[in-house]
Scaffold this active site. Structure first.
Site, PDB file in Angstrom:
ATOM      1  N   SER A  36      -5.188  -4.385  -1.365  1.00  0.00           N
ATOM      2  CA  SER A  36      -6.360  -3.629  -1.585  1.00  0.00           C
ATOM      3  C   SER A  36      -6.739  -3.391  -3.304  1.00  0.00           C
ATOM      4  O   SER A  36      -7.643  -3.319  -3.653  1.00  0.00           O
ATOM      5  CB  SER A  36      -5.632  -2.231  -1.137  1.00  0.00           C
ATOM      6  N   HIS A  72      -7.728  -4.944   5.066  1.00  0.00           N
ATOM      7  CA  HIS A  72      -8.756  -5.426   4.300  1.00  0.00           C
ATOM      8  C   HIS A  72      -8.810  -7.358   4.973  1.00  0.00           C
ATOM      9  O   HIS A  72     -10.194  -7.863   3.939  1.00  0.00           O
ATOM     10  CB  HIS A  72      -8.279  -5.270   3.053  1.00  0.00           C
ATOM     11  N   HIS A  90       0.689  -1.236  -1.042  1.00  0.00           N
ATOM     12  CA  HIS A  90       0.060  -0.154   0.042  1.00  0.00           C
ATOM     13  C   HIS A  90       0.883   1.524   0.143  1.00  0.00           C
ATOM     14  O   HIS A  90       1.899   1.290   1.030  1.00  0.00           O
ATOM     15  CB  HIS A  90      -0.946   0.394   1.112  1.00  0.00           C
ATOM     16  N   GLU A 138       0.655  -7.499   3.074  1.00  0.00           N
ATOM     17  CA  GLU A 138      -0.526  -6.886   3.634  1.00  0.00           C
ATOM     18  C   GLU A 138      -1.028  -8.798   3.301  1.00  0.00           C
ATOM     19  O   GLU A 138      -1.065  -9.217   2.456  1.00  0.00           O
ATOM     20  CB  GLU A 138      -1.304  -5.983   3.064  1.00  0.00           C
TER      21      GLU A 138
END
Length: 374
Positions: A170, A198, A125, A166
């Site tokens: 995303s 998420h 991100h 992550e």
């Protein structure tokens, strides 16, 4: 001043020519397939009732916090909330931040030092990238979810090593192979940091996240969770041990030098966790995800994702933007993700599924997508 205005105008014109000019849109009456409100908490009447019931317990609450947590802005309520959040996610401690962006800026600007190495997935991100840019550590990027590429970077890393991924990405909606990454982290004595923005509320028992679901809580050095997505409120927290919490209180500039969120914001987070812990909210969402994927035409370039984020590749800013407009004209709020937000040639429609989307809404969306995208 003229040269600055010229610079602004030229850059805006360039974006416009490339069909990548961003603009704000007011709330629409379209069916929501755009927001990150995956569980429907943001507009939940049940959550509002919980919040109002909790609020009655604090008749003398203040509208604002009055300052940073280190000055006038701390409270026993905030500290108790942090411990409740930590307990829920099976962590020793947590520290609240005003947003996921603040949390990522805070941990990655403070923790790695000159001589250390940060290794990030190539799809990480933007907030993590910005945080990493604020320190003096060496940064390597490994190919997305590629363990051979990650190990190559680990072999040349120096100093303290941080692996950053992550759990759910995303922009693609896919999962990281966390068990394999955790194994490599142990092999090379690296600290594994996982952004669960998420995944929180979506995966694991009562939405405790993928790290918890896989039994990796003790192997992950830190987790970043956010409340503005599935929990329908605002803010974030870093999960870790007590020493990490104390370190961030002392060295994280995005924590130290900002006014704390208000009591009302913290109470909303507490209420969201009470609602999350009430029942199984996850099964209904995963049923909707399956229904969507089963009804999309096989000729459409749908990325492999079992998360609430579903991606249809439509290379080219113009192509993606025009498809999104047609879908919106059909009554569905679906947005195009354009370069430079994603790499050129990977422009897309980003479709978010929610518990407040009925099966009929999802079926009708699929019919429109199958007709418009050929």
């Amino acid at each position: 001043m003229k040269s600055t205005q010229k610079f602004i105008s030229e850059n805006l014109a360039h974006r416009s020519e490339n069909n990548s000019l961003r603009s704000l849109k007011a709330e629409s009456n379209l069916i929501d397939f755009c927001s990150n409100d995956y569980l429907g908490f943001a507009k939940s009447g049940d959550l509002k009732i919980i919040f109002e019931q909790e609020l009655k317990k604090y008749p003398k609450y203040s509208m604002g916090s009055g300052g940073s947590r280190l000055l006038a802005g701390n409270s026993l309520f905030a500290e108790e909330l942090e411990q409740e959040i930590a307990n829920f996610h099976q962590s020793e401690a947590s520290l609240l931040f005003n947003s996921g962006y603040d949390a990522n800026i805070g941990i990655f600007s403070a923790l790695p030092q000159r001589g250390d190495t940060i290794i990030t997935d190539e799809y990480i991100h933007a907030s993590i990238i910005d945080g990493v840019r604020l320190n003096h550590a060496t940064r390597y990027v490994f190919k997305h979810n590629d363990m051979e590429s990650l190990e190559q970077k680990l072999k040349i890393a120096k100093g303290r090593i941080f692996i950053v991924v992550e759990s759910i990405y995303s922009m693609d909606g896919d999962k990281a192979p966390l068990k394999e990454i955790a194994s490599l982290a142990q092999k090379f004595d690296a600290a594994l940091i996982v952004d669960e923005a998420h995944a929180t509320g979506i995966f694991g028992e009562f939405g405790k996240g993928i790290v918890h679901k896989l039994g990796l809580c003790d192997q992950v050095f830190a987790r970043i969770i956010t409340f503005g997505k599935a929990l329908g409120t605002h803010g974030a927290a870093v999960l870790g041990n007590n020493d990490l919490r104390s370190f961030l209180i002392n060295f994280s500039r995005s924590f130290i030098y900002t006014t704390s969120a208000s009591f009302l914001s913290h109470l909303a987070i507490k209420s969201a966790y009470l609602h999350l812990d009430e029942k199984d909210h996850q099964s209904a969402l995963h049923e909707r995800i399956r229904h969507f994927r089963q009804n999309i035409d096989s000729t459409i370039k749908l990325l492999d994702s079992q998360s609430a984020i579903q991606i249809i590749l439509l290379p080219g800013n113009r192509e993606a933007r025009e498809a999104a407009l047609k879908i919106q004209e059909a009554g569905f709020d679906v947005r195009a993700i354009l370069s430079p937000s994603v790499a050129q040639g990977t422009e897309r429609l980003r479709i978010c599924l929610h518990n407040h989307n009925s099966m009929e809404d999802i079926s009708n969306l699929c019919i429109s997508l199958n007709q418009i995208i050929r």
